[in-house]
Design a protein around this motif. Structure first.
Motif, PDB file in Angstrom:
ATOM      1  N   LEU A  22      13.636  63.086 -47.856  1.00  0.00           N
ATOM      2  CA  LEU A  22      14.614  63.121 -48.770  1.00  0.00           C
ATOM      3  C   LEU A  22      13.861  62.648 -50.161  1.00  0.00           C
ATOM      4  CD1 LEU A  22      17.429  61.499 -46.977  1.00  0.00           C
ATOM      5  CD2 LEU A  22      17.385  63.819 -47.548  1.00  0.00           C
ATOM      6  N   VAL A  23      14.497  63.113 -51.449  1.00  0.00           N
ATOM      7  CA  VAL A  23      14.346  62.469 -52.635  1.00  0.00           C
ATOM      8  C   VAL A  23      15.122  61.560 -53.040  1.00  0.00           C
ATOM      9  CG1 VAL A  23      13.583  62.919 -54.925  1.00  0.00           C
ATOM     10  CG2 VAL A  23      12.653  64.540 -53.040  1.00  0.00           C
ATOM     11  N   VAL A  24      15.335  60.516 -53.304  1.00  0.00           N
ATOM     12  CA  VAL A  24      15.917  59.387 -53.791  1.00  0.00           C
ATOM     13  C   VAL A  24      15.829  59.273 -55.131  1.00  0.00           C
ATOM     14  CG1 VAL A  24      17.047  56.940 -53.462  1.00  0.00           C
ATOM     15  CG2 VAL A  24      15.759  58.133 -51.589  1.00  0.00           C
ATOM     16  N   VAL A  25      17.165  59.623 -55.898  1.00  0.00           N
ATOM     17  CA  VAL A  25      17.285  59.088 -57.239  1.00  0.00           C
ATOM     18  C   VAL A  25      18.287  58.021 -57.556  1.00  0.00           C
ATOM     19  CG1 VAL A  25      16.469  61.331 -58.008  1.00  0.00           C
ATOM     20  CG2 VAL A  25      18.857  60.827 -57.869  1.00  0.00           C
ATOM     21  N   THR A  26      17.978  57.459 -58.928  1.00  0.00           N
ATOM     22  CA  THR A  26      18.995  56.437 -59.205  1.00  0.00           C
ATOM     23  C   THR A  26      20.054  56.923 -60.196  1.00  0.00           C
ATOM     24  OG1 THR A  26      18.132  55.856 -61.210  1.00  0.00           O
ATOM     25  CG2 THR A  26      17.300  54.760 -59.192  1.00  0.00           C
ATOM     26  N   ASP A  27      21.073  56.208 -60.577  1.00  0.00           N
ATOM     27  CA  ASP A  27      22.159  56.697 -61.348  1.00  0.00           C
ATOM     28  C   ASP A  27      21.551  57.056 -63.003  1.00  0.00           C
ATOM     29  OD1 ASP A  27      24.317  57.449 -59.884  1.00  0.00           O
ATOM     30  OD2 ASP A  27      24.839  55.375 -59.665  1.00  0.00           O
ATOM     31  N   THR A  28      20.770  55.927 -63.042  1.00  0.00           N
ATOM     32  CA  THR A  28      20.519  55.905 -64.668  1.00  0.00           C
ATOM     33  C   THR A  28      18.848  56.722 -65.040  1.00  0.00           C
ATOM     34  OG1 THR A  28      19.010  53.995 -63.797  1.00  0.00           O
ATOM     35  CG2 THR A  28      21.141  53.580 -64.707  1.00  0.00           C
ATOM     36  N   SER A  29      18.300  57.415 -64.074  1.00  0.00           N
ATOM     37  CA  SER A  29      17.086  57.821 -64.370  1.00  0.00           C
ATOM     38  C   SER A  29      17.026  59.345 -63.463  1.00  0.00           C
ATOM     39  CB  SER A  29      15.821  57.134 -64.052  1.00  0.00           C
ATOM     40  OG  SER A  29      14.789  57.922 -64.015  1.00  0.00           O
ATOM     41  N   GLU A  30      16.471  60.412 -64.140  1.00  0.00           N
ATOM     42  CA  GLU A  30      16.398  61.691 -63.430  1.00  0.00           C
ATOM     43  C   GLU A  30      14.759  61.945 -62.894  1.00  0.00           C
ATOM     44  OE1 GLU A  30      18.266  65.136 -65.200  1.00  0.00           O
ATOM     45  OE2 GLU A  30      18.304  63.921 -66.854  1.00  0.00           O
ATOM     46  N   THR A  31      14.077  60.907 -62.857  1.00  0.00           N
ATOM     47  CA  THR A  31      12.891  60.823 -62.241  1.00  0.00           C
ATOM     48  C   THR A  31      12.977  60.036 -60.893  1.00  0.00           C
ATOM     49  OG1 THR A  31      12.178  58.589 -62.924  1.00  0.00           O
ATOM     50  CG2 THR A  31      11.261  60.412 -64.143  1.00  0.00           C
ATOM     51  N   PRO A  32      12.035  60.773 -59.694  1.00  0.00           N
ATOM     52  CA  PRO A  32      12.347  60.454 -58.385  1.00  0.00           C
ATOM     53  C   PRO A  32      12.299  58.812 -58.467  1.00  0.00           C
ATOM     54  CG  PRO A  32      11.001  62.099 -58.419  1.00  0.00           C
ATOM     55  CD  PRO A  32      11.389  61.843 -59.927  1.00  0.00           C
ATOM     56  N   PHE A  33      13.033  58.163 -57.731  1.00  0.00           N
ATOM     57  CA  PHE A  33      12.798  56.770 -57.260  1.00  0.00           C
ATOM     58  C   PHE A  33      11.983  56.317 -56.106  1.00  0.00           C
ATOM     59  CE2 PHE A  33      14.016  52.491 -55.413  1.00  0.00           C
ATOM     60  CZ  PHE A  33      13.953  51.634 -56.420  1.00  0.00           C
ATOM     61  N   ALA A  34      12.529  57.078 -55.075  1.00  0.00           N
ATOM     62  CA  ALA A  34      11.686  57.150 -53.796  1.00  0.00           C
ATOM     63  C   ALA A  34      11.545  58.569 -53.032  1.00  0.00           C
ATOM     64  CB  ALA A  34      12.134  55.958 -52.930  1.00  0.00           C
ATOM     65  N   VAL A  35      10.474  58.668 -52.310  1.00  0.00           N
ATOM     66  CA  VAL A  35      10.332  59.637 -51.308  1.00  0.00           C
ATOM     67  C   VAL A  35      10.660  59.139 -49.926  1.00  0.00           C
ATOM     68  CG1 VAL A  35       9.340  61.852 -50.284  1.00  0.00           C
ATOM     69  CG2 VAL A  35       9.511  61.082 -52.910  1.00  0.00           C
ATOM     70  N   LEU A  36      11.614  59.705 -49.083  1.00  0.00           N
ATOM     71  CA  LEU A  36      11.731  59.109 -47.685  1.00  0.00           C
ATOM     72  C   LEU A  36      11.222  60.197 -46.758  1.00  0.00           C
ATOM     73  CD1 LEU A  36      15.062  56.987 -47.595  1.00  0.00           C
ATOM     74  CD2 LEU A  36      12.657  56.343 -46.951  1.00  0.00           C
ATOM     75  N   PRO A  37      10.200  60.155 -46.280  1.00  0.00           N
ATOM     76  CA  PRO A  37       9.685  61.081 -45.092  1.00  0.00           C
ATOM     77  C   PRO A  37      10.780  60.792 -43.915  1.00  0.00           C
ATOM     78  CG  PRO A  37       8.000  59.768 -45.657  1.00  0.00           C
ATOM     79  CD  PRO A  37       8.897  59.020 -46.229  1.00  0.00           C
ATOM     80  N   ALA A  38      10.970  61.911 -43.212  1.00  0.00           N
ATOM     81  CA  ALA A  38      11.954  62.053 -42.156  1.00  0.00           C
ATOM     82  C   ALA A  38      11.451  60.847 -41.063  1.00  0.00           C
ATOM     83  CB  ALA A  38      11.956  63.283 -41.455  1.00  0.00           C
ATOM     84  N   VAL A  95      19.173  62.638 -52.936  1.00  0.00           N
ATOM     85  CA  VAL A  95      20.238  61.705 -52.655  1.00  0.00           C
ATOM     86  C   VAL A  95      20.158  60.607 -53.493  1.00  0.00           C
ATOM     87  CG1 VAL A  95      20.306  62.157 -50.052  1.00  0.00           C
ATOM     88  CG2 VAL A  95      18.975  60.404 -50.952  1.00  0.00           C
ATOM     89  N   LYS A  96      21.390  59.864 -53.707  1.00  0.00           N
ATOM     90  CA  LYS A  96      21.520  58.839 -54.838  1.00  0.00           C
ATOM     91  C   LYS A  96      21.186  57.442 -53.858  1.00  0.00           C
ATOM     92  CE  LYS A  96      23.766  60.795 -58.694  1.00  0.00           C
ATOM     93  NZ  LYS A  96      24.688  60.545 -59.769  1.00  0.00           N
ATOM     94  N   ILE A  97      20.626  56.543 -54.688  1.00  0.00           N
ATOM     95  CA  ILE A  97      20.374  55.440 -54.200  1.00  0.00           C
ATOM     96  C   ILE A  97      21.291  54.472 -53.382  1.00  0.00           C
ATOM     97  CG2 ILE A  97      19.969  53.930 -56.019  1.00  0.00           C
ATOM     98  CD1 ILE A  97      17.513  52.797 -54.995  1.00  0.00           C
ATOM     99  N   ASP A  98      22.374  54.653 -53.994  1.00  0.00           N
ATOM    100  CA  ASP A  98      23.778  53.942 -53.527  1.00  0.00           C
ATOM    101  C   ASP A  98      24.729  55.005 -52.609  1.00  0.00           C
ATOM    102  OD1 ASP A  98      23.077  51.565 -54.645  1.00  0.00           O
ATOM    103  OD2 ASP A  98      23.687  52.356 -56.498  1.00  0.00           O
ATOM    104  N   SER A  99      24.171  55.914 -52.349  1.00  0.00           N
ATOM    105  CA  SER A  99      24.834  56.807 -51.234  1.00  0.00           C
ATOM    106  C   SER A  99      24.976  56.212 -49.913  1.00  0.00           C
ATOM    107  CB  SER A  99      24.609  58.460 -51.441  1.00  0.00           C
ATOM    108  OG  SER A  99      23.144  58.522 -51.296  1.00  0.00           O
ATOM    109  N   MET A 153      18.246  50.688 -47.091  1.00  0.00           N
ATOM    110  CA  MET A 153      17.442  51.056 -45.998  1.00  0.00           C
ATOM    111  C   MET A 153      16.025  51.088 -46.690  1.00  0.00           C
ATOM    112  SD  MET A 153      19.604  51.116 -43.959  1.00  0.00           S
ATOM    113  CE  MET A 153      19.117  51.376 -42.502  1.00  0.00           C
ATOM    114  N   LEU A 154      15.714  51.064 -47.742  1.00  0.00           N
ATOM    115  CA  LEU A 154      14.499  51.069 -48.338  1.00  0.00           C
ATOM    116  C   LEU A 154      13.682  49.882 -48.199  1.00  0.00           C
ATOM    117  CD1 LEU A 154      15.275  52.720 -51.870  1.00  0.00           C
ATOM    118  CD2 LEU A 154      14.153  54.089 -49.896  1.00  0.00           C
TER     119      LEU A 154
END
Lengths: 176, 176
Positions: free
Chosen positions: B61-77, B40-44, B119-120
């Motif tokens: 969920l794995v969170v990514v930004t628009d500007t990078s293809e590396t994960p920005f955050a991992v959100l456990p359920a 999911v994108k961080i601004d979704s 929500m982060l």
């Protein structure tokens, strides 16, 4: 569309009984949401528990004792993973990279002679438990605070079922 | 035999492609184990992310930004569940029991206007990430230490896939 691959021939299908015709009616309680879930005894074999979790792709396990029907511990899958990490790597994570391939590949082997009790943290942890009549918010609060992928639901002092995070979110969405 | 019930008509089946014919040969690396996973994108929209997680019964969920293809955050359920807990209950868990039924039943509603970024946690967390050539033990060490139900695998600075706890345990058992 999300896609997940699965290892071949390793998963035993879990029979899914027909859902009871519950109405989500503005009075949803923990006992309306919980599901049956595998339970492991505290003195059972650790390797069997890992197998159970792996085969059924579970989020975690509920541990009970022989003498009580209330949950003794809840082991998230991420903590069961700790079972296969050698103690010296847990003490010094930097050592993970020097574990040889052959050691890494036999990580589960040494669990055969251990029990769940051997693998639990020495100090007893808070258990993510809800009462049967708790609301979605109460269950969510416990789950989020204890960072647990599942909450055990207790009714009259006995384990009634388990609520997973995705199950809880699904219920919350139904109530929109 | 473990049995799990499922809510009726709420789950979209996830297509399971045929597993690639990998041999588990004593040289299993993170990139051999990882699976495709929703990102999911961080601004979704936060509500859409909750729906995705609930419908597919994901661990996180794995969170990514628009500007990078590396994960920005991992959100456990279990942490996505926090989204539906009112802030005042997070601050004072005792208040969970006084949230009225009608408030509890519309817990997800208010997420419609929020993004994942909202929500982060304010302070950026350690991200459970492994390199493509990490061993099972290295992945397990990260997963256990960060208590994460999934680890994102990165290759050449880009997200390559995700390894869940049950997937990792399954691989460790194959190597017995």
């Amino acid at each position: 569309m999300p896609v997940r691959t699965q290892p071949e021939n390793t998963l035993t299908p879990i029979p899914v009984p027909e859902c009871s015709p519950r109405k989500y009616c503005g009075c949803v309680r923990a006992e309306d949401l919980d599901e049956k879930f595998p339970v492991v005894k505290i003195d059972s074999n650790a390797l069997d528990a890992v197998r159970l979790l792996a085969e059924h792709r579970l989020n975690g396990l509920v541990v009970v004792t022989d003498t009580s029907e209330t949950p003794f511990a809840v082991l998230p899958a991420s903590q069961v993973v700790r079972f296969i990490v050698p103690g010296y790597v847990q003490d010094d994570p930097g050592l993970a990279s020097v574990v040889t391939e052959s050691m890494a590949d036999h990580a589960a082997e040494k669990l055969g002679g251990k029990t769940i009790r051997d693998m639990l943290p020495k100090q007893r942890q808070h258990i993510p438990v809800a009462e049967a009549d708790d609301t979605i918010i109460e269950v969510a609060e416990v789950m989020a605070r204890l960072r647990s992928p599942l909450v055990a639901v207790v009714k009259d002092g006995k384990l009634h079922g388990v609520i997973t995070a995705s199950r809880l979110l699904s219920a919350a969405l139904k109530e929109e």
